[in-house]
Structure formats: structure tokens, C-alpha cells
Enzyme design. Structure first.
Site, PDB file in Angstrom:
ATOM      1  N   GLY A 221       0.820  -1.211   0.000  1.00 52.90           N
ATOM      2  CA  GLY A 221       0.000   0.000   0.000  1.00 52.90           C
ATOM      3  C   GLY A 221       0.847   1.251   0.000  1.00 52.90           C
ATOM      4  CG  ASP A 251      -7.368  -5.625 -10.372  1.00 54.54           C
ATOM      5  OD1 ASP A 251      -6.862  -6.606  -9.786  1.00 54.54           O
ATOM      6  OD2 ASP A 251      -8.563  -5.314 -10.249  1.00 54.54           O
TER       7      ASP A 251
END
Length: 308
Positions: A221, A251
């Protein structure tokens, strides 16, 4: 030799998105925004993300013969994805129910629908497509036996990239083909099980690598990512942006990394580029609508450089 830079084998869903002030607890009802419908699914997202960046991309997936299926096909074609491998029928199009909180974090429940009917026989029938692709990427929103068949139909010299989401134990045959295996913290913990007792992501990367993949990427992240291979473990820094919606960011990261590996970039170089792509994606709402072009990624990199 290769007709496609990247073949994505995976899911195609309609994303039904509601903004909420906070996600409900068990037994609780909360009010949200008006419902928004977007093309999504990990496979379809990756295909659009790669095509937007300039990759010659194809998708092998299954959708229903319904309005959501037509939405997904239209989105793929608009991005320039080769949809010859998209099969139609057998079940309704898959649907993802997504809530997004004010920080941009999301919770997702997926009804697989037609994704669950993408079979090993479908992969064998599309063997020509597999053999014509430099890199093949897959996820786990389709049956695991279908992913195993993908591995068995890879062209000599091609590269296989797997994001095991939603996570589950993986057979040795699939792990051995991964180059890389791309996981976030949750996926790493599920795959490692009791072995993943450490709180150190570097340990997760080493333990995952010991399970058989040729290389591993652990996404962290806002803390960036780790890349691991026989050459060692190194950290890829994050790109600081104001996140609006994280839907589809992983993605776009996977698609960008897979494409850049196919162009000859090292794992660390590909991951650094993918981090910029993922950062650009979270600054806009939606999944596929948020994916940047190569020019937008370059502009983000230039702005980052100018702020130092």
C-alpha cells in the site's frame, strides 16, 4: 514471435459501487450514495490497464449474455483489448458489490457467475492465444483448475504472473511457474499460514520465495512494495498521492508490472513503474475509468521529480 505482449486470463465483473460514511458492522444497516455501475473484475481490469499503457493485450474470460456482459465487452474494445478470447453465455455475468468509505478504502463481495464457468477446456481451446502471448497473467476469481491449465499451456519462453486473489493454498505446479507471485499482506498471510508468524514483510517475501515461485512481489500500500528473487529482497518506494478510491489499484499495478517484465525490465524496475501506475489510479474514482495512460504515468513521474 508473439502477437500479444500480455494475455490476461481471469474474471470480468460488473462492479456495483456505493459510497458509505462507514462500512456496516454485523447486523447493521447504513445509508449510502446512489448506486454506480462500472465494468470491473480482476481479469478485465488488468487487460484494460495494460492496454491503456500501450501493451498489445488480449483477454480470456467468460461473461453472460446480458447487459452487464455487453458493458464489459464494450469497455474492453474501447481500451483496445483483443476480445476474441472472451466467451459469452453459460451463466449470468459476474457481479462485485463494492462499498467505498471516505478514505478511499473498499470492501468487496463477488458473485462469480460466468467466471466460475471458465473451464480448463476453455483454456485448451484457446491454446493458440496462450502460445502467442509473451506474458500471461491470472488471478483466482476463476476456478483454480483453470489456472492450473493455463500454466500447462504456456508457451516456451513466456512468463507467468499470478495475483492469488482471493487467496487460497496453491499447488506446487502453479507456484513453480510464478515469475512473479504478487501478493498483498492479507494474501501473503493466507498463503503462508502458520509459517507467516513474523510481522516483517521481508520475512514474508523470503518465506513465499521458499515455497517455489521464481520471484515474489509483496505490495504494501502506501509503504510501497518488496521484490524478492534469487538475487535477494529489495524495497520499492511508494509514490505519495491523495487517494480517492483504491478500487482496481492492485489490478493496475499487476498489469503494469507484467507488461514491463515482458519488455525486458528487471523485476525492481517493473515494480517501480507499476507503483507509479497504481498511484495514478487511486487519484480517480472507479476501477477501469481510473487507469492511466503511459503519458499520464510519465507526467506523475515528472511531477514527483519536480517536487524534490
Amino acid at each position: 514471435m508473439y502477437d500479444h505482449d500480455l494475455l490476461v486470463v481471469g474474471s470480468a465483473n460488473a462492479d456495483l459501487v456505493i459510497d458509505v460514511e462507514r462500512r456496516p458492522a454485523a447486523g447493521e444497516t447504513v445509508l449510502g450514495s446512489d448506486l454506480a455501475v462500472h465494468p470491473g473484475g480482476k481479469g478485465a481490469n488488468q487487460a484494460v490497464a495494460a492496454a491503456r499503457l500501450g501493451a498489445r493485450t488480449a483477454l480470456l474470460a467468460r461473461v453472460g449474455d446480458d447487459a452487464y456482459g455487453r458493458l464489459l465487452l464494450d469497455s474492453q474494445r474501447a481500451a483496445g483489448v483483443d476480445t476474441a478470447g472472451v466467451l459469452v453465455g453459460g451463466a449470468p455475468t459476474g457481479v462485485a458489490l463494492i462499498t467505498v468509505d471516505p478514505s478511499g478504502d473498499n470492501s468487496i463481495v463477488v458473485s462469480p457467475g460466468a467466471n466460475g464457468r471458465l473451464t480448463p477446456a476453455d483454456v485448451r481451446a484457446a491454446a493458440g492465444l496462450c502460445h502467442a502471448s509473451r506474458v500471461v497473467s491470472a488471478q483466482l476469481e476463476i476456478p483454480l483448475e483453470t489456472v492450473v491449465e493455463v500454466v500447462r499451456n504456456l508457451a516456451p519462453g513466456s512468463r507467468f504472473v499470478l495475483n492469488p486473489s482471493p487467496p487460497r493454498p496453491l499447488p506446487a505446479e502453479v507456484l513453480a511457474a510464478c515469475d512473479p507471485l504478487i501478493v498483498n499482506e492479507h494474501e501473503a498471510r493466507v498463503i503462508l499460514g502458520e509459517a507467516g508468524v513474523s510481522e516483517d514483510p521481508e520475512d514474508w517475501a523470503r518465506l513465499l520465495l521458499a515455497k517455489g515461485p521464481r520471484s515474489v512481489v509483496v505490495t504494501l500500500g502506501s509503504e510501497g512494495a518488496l521484490v524478492a528473487s534469487a538475487e535477494g529482497v529489495s524495497r520499492v518506494p511508494s509514490v505519495k498521492v491523495a487517494a480517492v478510491d483504491t478500487t482496481g489499484a492492485g489490478d493496475s499495478f499487476t498489469a503494469a508490472l507484467a507488461w514491463r517484465l515482458g519488455t525486458g525490465s528487471s523485476l525492481a524496475e517493473a515494480a517501480a513503474y507499476a507503483a507509479r501506475v497504481g498511484a495514478a489510479a487511486v487519484t480517480r474514482r472507479g476501477a477501469q475509468e481510473s487507469f492511466p495512460t503511459a503519458e499520464e504515468v510519465e507526467a506523475l513521474a515528472s511531477g514527483e521529480g519536480g517536487s524534490r
